[in-house]
Design an enzyme around this catalytic site. Structure first.
Site, PDB file in Angstrom:
ATOM      1  N   ASN A  47     -13.404   1.587  13.794  1.00  0.00           N
ATOM      2  CA  ASN A  47     -14.166   1.674  12.547  1.00  0.00           C
ATOM      3  C   ASN A  47     -14.136   3.084  11.968  1.00  0.00           C
ATOM      4  O   ASN A  47     -14.225   3.264  10.750  1.00  0.00           O
ATOM      5  CB  ASN A  47     -15.610   1.235  12.765  1.00  0.00           C
ATOM      6  CG  ASN A  47     -15.717  -0.265  13.022  1.00  0.00           C
ATOM      7  OD1 ASN A  47     -14.802  -1.015  12.687  1.00  0.00           O
ATOM      8  ND2 ASN A  47     -16.816  -0.678  13.626  1.00  0.00           N
ATOM      9  N   ASP A  94      -5.681   1.677   7.419  1.00  0.00           N
ATOM     10  CA  ASP A  94      -6.213   0.320   7.317  1.00  0.00           C
ATOM     11  C   ASP A  94      -5.369  -0.655   8.138  1.00  0.00           C
ATOM     12  O   ASP A  94      -5.874  -1.671   8.623  1.00  0.00           O
ATOM     13  CB  ASP A  94      -6.240  -0.107   5.850  1.00  0.00           C
ATOM     14  CG  ASP A  94      -6.885  -1.465   5.663  1.00  0.00           C
ATOM     15  OD1 ASP A  94      -7.996  -1.683   6.182  1.00  0.00           O
ATOM     16  OD2 ASP A  94      -6.269  -2.326   5.002  1.00  0.00           O
ATOM     17  N   GLU A 112     -13.908  -6.651  11.730  1.00  0.00           N
ATOM     18  CA  GLU A 112     -13.325  -7.398  10.617  1.00  0.00           C
ATOM     19  C   GLU A 112     -14.167  -7.235   9.361  1.00  0.00           C
ATOM     20  O   GLU A 112     -13.630  -7.011   8.263  1.00  0.00           O
ATOM     21  CB  GLU A 112     -13.213  -8.875  10.989  1.00  0.00           C
ATOM     22  CG  GLU A 112     -12.619  -9.727   9.876  1.00  0.00           C
ATOM     23  CD  GLU A 112     -12.566 -11.206  10.244  1.00  0.00           C
ATOM     24  OE1 GLU A 112     -12.345 -12.017   9.314  1.00  0.00           O
ATOM     25  OE2 GLU A 112     -12.762 -11.542  11.423  1.00  0.00           O
ATOM     26  N   ASP A 115     -13.779  -3.711   7.995  1.00  0.00           N
ATOM     27  CA  ASP A 115     -12.463  -3.543   7.369  1.00  0.00           C
ATOM     28  C   ASP A 115     -12.445  -4.140   5.976  1.00  0.00           C
ATOM     29  O   ASP A 115     -12.046  -3.473   5.000  1.00  0.00           O
ATOM     30  CB  ASP A 115     -11.405  -4.200   8.254  1.00  0.00           C
ATOM     31  CG  ASP A 115      -9.992  -3.951   7.750  1.00  0.00           C
ATOM     32  OD1 ASP A 115      -9.681  -4.400   6.629  1.00  0.00           O
ATOM     33  OD2 ASP A 115      -9.199  -3.322   8.473  1.00  0.00           O
ATOM     34  N   HIS A 116     -12.878  -5.376   5.848  1.00  0.00           N
ATOM     35  CA  HIS A 116     -12.839  -6.034   4.542  1.00  0.00           C
ATOM     36  C   HIS A 116     -13.850  -5.437   3.564  1.00  0.00           C
ATOM     37  O   HIS A 116     -13.603  -5.405   2.352  1.00  0.00           O
ATOM     38  CB  HIS A 116     -13.082  -7.536   4.695  1.00  0.00           C
ATOM     39  CG  HIS A 116     -12.025  -8.225   5.506  1.00  0.00           C
ATOM     40  ND1 HIS A 116     -10.700  -7.876   5.443  1.00  0.00           N
ATOM     41  CD2 HIS A 116     -12.095  -9.248   6.410  1.00  0.00           C
ATOM     42  CE1 HIS A 116      -9.994  -8.641   6.262  1.00  0.00           C
ATOM     43  NE2 HIS A 116     -10.824  -9.476   6.860  1.00  0.00           N
ATOM     44  N   ASP A 119     -12.183  -2.461   2.206  1.00  0.00           N
ATOM     45  CA  ASP A 119     -11.121  -2.879   1.284  1.00  0.00           C
ATOM     46  C   ASP A 119     -11.688  -3.245  -0.090  1.00  0.00           C
ATOM     47  O   ASP A 119     -11.082  -2.925  -1.115  1.00  0.00           O
ATOM     48  CB  ASP A 119     -10.369  -4.090   1.855  1.00  0.00           C
ATOM     49  CG  ASP A 119      -9.502  -3.713   3.045  1.00  0.00           C
ATOM     50  OD1 ASP A 119      -9.215  -2.515   3.203  1.00  0.00           O
ATOM     51  OD2 ASP A 119      -9.127  -4.615   3.818  1.00  0.00           O
TER      52      ASP A 119
END
Length: 356
Positions: A47, A94, A112, A115-116, A119
């Site tokens: 992270n 990323d 997850e 990350d998103h 993004d």
């Protein structure tokens, strides 16, 4: 107030990440990403990799926003290069955060989500950065469309994941789009931001509508599960040919009227419908939708041409398909003009007499 209740947290423990990719560039980049993750110490949290990439991307994008807050001023070339480099760093970090998580055995639903979430925020700043790089603020409605389309496509990708349970990446997807943005920044670095807007007329005006035809035409034919182009090549080419004819006519009108070529065009709704239908796994039969789109773009082309011609006829006071006959002159009138005794000459002679 809690955002997640106990039942949601229990179901979160059962979540398994599912992804399917046919991206063209991801296999080419895997060697770089695999080498890069091996350089990371095993104590580096995944992270932390993600948030570092996001911070760099935001910082480099804000430099462009600082120099051009309304996306109308020219930005320094070095700032465009820095933004492109920042996006490349973000893309690389990323791509390796998940590899680092599997490498260290720390994969979790939090990774997850983190990350998103990063993004989704990065999408906004990438859109703003490229808008400043090409001075898209000169066309504010297109800037609005570009930024909103980027976040909408990101949302739709995760909507599809929510419905199907699998995150899917197409042939042309995130990696390819990011390299496209980097290429735009590099054009600004090499040719200067003034390349995108010279003397008040954007050089993107004729290029963008054509790319909005050619790119979808290739992608839709390529990705079609029904083999749309091979099944109906004449209808397919007629559809996109009419869209190209519509845009070409607008380019001719823009040239003759000394006006700027508009980006938006109603005929582009046809390719957009075919593209979105594929994006959502073809809920409508591609063949049926193609025939509907073909009928629409033909109607739209005829309507546009008719309206433009009528407006020009009305302004110039001419007829489109008929000629108003001019009556021939009589022999008497012709002989008078030959002898120099026509009415205009007589008028001049009378005025001379009066002056004398």
């Amino acid at each position: 107030m809690r955002q997640l209740d106990d039942s949601q947290l229990r179901r979160l423990e059962e979540h398994k990440y599912s992804c399917m990719s046919v991206s063209l560039m991801d296999p080419l980049m895997q060697k770089w990403w695999c080498w890069l993750v091996e350089q990371c110490p095993l104590t580096l949290a995944p992270n932390l990799i993600t948030i570092t990439g996001l911070a760099i991307n935001i910082f480099t994008s804000l430099i462009l926003v600082y120099y051009s807050p309304d996306a109308k001023q020219e930005v320094p070339r070095w700032a465009c290069f820095l933004c492109a480099f920042g996006l490349f760093i973000y893309q690389s970090l990323d791509a390796i955060d998940g590899k680092q998580a599997r490498r260290t055995g720390t994969s979790s639903p939090l990774g997850e989500l983190f990350d998103h979430g990063c993004d989704s925020l990065s999408t906004v700043f990438v859109s703003l950065g490229v808008s400043c790089s090409v001075r898209l603020g000169m066309l504010p409605y297109w800037m609005f469309f570009q930024c909103m389309m980027a976040v909408t496509l990101f949302y739709c990708a995760h909507w599809q994941t929510y419905v199907s349970g699998t995150l899917r990446f197409g042939y042309i997807d995130v990696t390819e789009a990011q390299f496209g943005v980097m290429a735009i920044h590099m054009v600004s670095v090499i040719l200067g931001p003034e390349f995108w807007a010279m003397k008040g007329t954007s050089v993107l005006s004729p290029v963008v509508p054509l790319s909005l035809i050619l790119v979808p035409a290739v992608l839709i034919a390529w990705k079609s599960p029904e083999g749309l182009f091979l099944q109906d090549p004449t209808i397919y080419l007629l559809t996109f040919g009419c869209v190209a004819a519509r845009v070409t006519n607008r380019l001719v009108v823009a040239h003759m009227t000394k006006s700027e070529m508009a980006y938006s065009d109603a005929s582009l709704l046809g390719p957009a419908a075919l593209f979105l239908n594929q994006y959502f796994n073809c809920p409508i039969s591609e063949k049926y939708l193609l025939y509907c789109v073909c009928a629409y773009v033909i109607y739209d082309l005829i309507k546009y041409c008719r309206q433009v011609c009528l407006e020009i006829c009305e302004h110039l006071n001419i007829m489109m398909f008929t000629i108003i006959p001019k009556y021939p002159q009589t022999k008497a009138t012709s002989s008078m003009e030959k002898n120099g005794s026509s009415s205009k000459y007589m008028t001049r002679s009378k005025s001379k007499v009066k002056n004398n």
